[in-house]
Design an enzyme around this catalytic site. Sequence first.
Site, PDB file in Angstrom:
ATOM      1  N   CYS A   1      -4.209   4.027  -6.703  1.00 46.27           N
ATOM      2  CA  CYS A   1      -5.363   3.354  -7.291  1.00 46.27           C
ATOM      3  C   CYS A   1      -5.424   3.504  -8.817  1.00 46.27           C
ATOM      4  CB  CYS A   1      -6.677   3.834  -6.683  1.00 46.27           C
ATOM      5  SG  CYS A   1      -6.671   3.916  -4.885  1.00 46.27           S
ATOM      6  N   ARG A   2      -6.195   2.639  -9.436  1.00 43.11           N
ATOM      7  CA  ARG A   2      -6.554   2.681 -10.856  1.00 43.11           C
ATOM      8  C   ARG A   2      -8.044   2.393 -10.929  1.00 43.11           C
ATOM      9  NH1 ARG A   2      -2.660   4.994 -13.606  1.00 43.11           N
ATOM     10  NH2 ARG A   2      -3.142   6.190 -11.733  1.00 43.11           N
TER      11      ARG A   2
END
Length: 247
Positions: free
Chosen positions: A2-3
């Site tokens: 994820c970001r």
Amino acid sequence: MCRHLGYLGPPVPLSSLLLDPPHALVTQAWAPRDMRGGGTINADGFGVGWWPPGAAEPVRYRSAMPIWTDAALPSLAAATRSGAVLAAVRSATVGLPVVETAAAPFTDGRWLFSHNGVVRGWPSAVAGLAGDLPVEDLLTMDAPTDSATLWALLRARLRAGEPAPKAVAALVADVAAAAPGSRLNLLLTDGTQLIATAHGHALSVHPGRGSVLIGSEPLDASPAWRPVPDGHLVVATTTALEMTPTF
């Protein structure tokens, strides 16, 4: 892995965070620069939460699709302005579901929450911690994932009246002890403050005049971006920024 990103400041179009910068969140979804071995692409859904002007609680938009495939997002993001935003793109841990409800941000009342990382050995590694939660909280989690479990654990602390920075730091410490090797970059906001951790993953902060932006990766080449050292807690408002070695 994820970001994610969080913004506080003067109202800006959502597109200025999600789509327009050279390394906006949409670019980080398919071409991240600093995943640190936690996958290669973030194509398992996305979400964005924001406060409309004068609203006490945020609005949320989530999808199980890759962010770059959502045909409605560009016009929505260009037309929507906010001074408080939290957004994320997801790379699902192998074996966990790819569904809309597994995408951050998670929400409860005025809070928005995101997790960038993985809880090693989930769910058994944190079963002891989760055993203290009300059964109703476990039965109503957004999704059967490590990130949703972290949110349930943090939400219980917040509901009990624990100050948000203390609750975030204590949760990371407890989970790190129960599940060594976990990556625990957390991001929490109530629309007035951003609370973030750098624990096993990349994080940067960009303070501005009357604004602050925290992200897994810088959105552009501005020299104002500062890397957050691993093992630090960040507490930021539009006028103050504090980074504390906590973990």
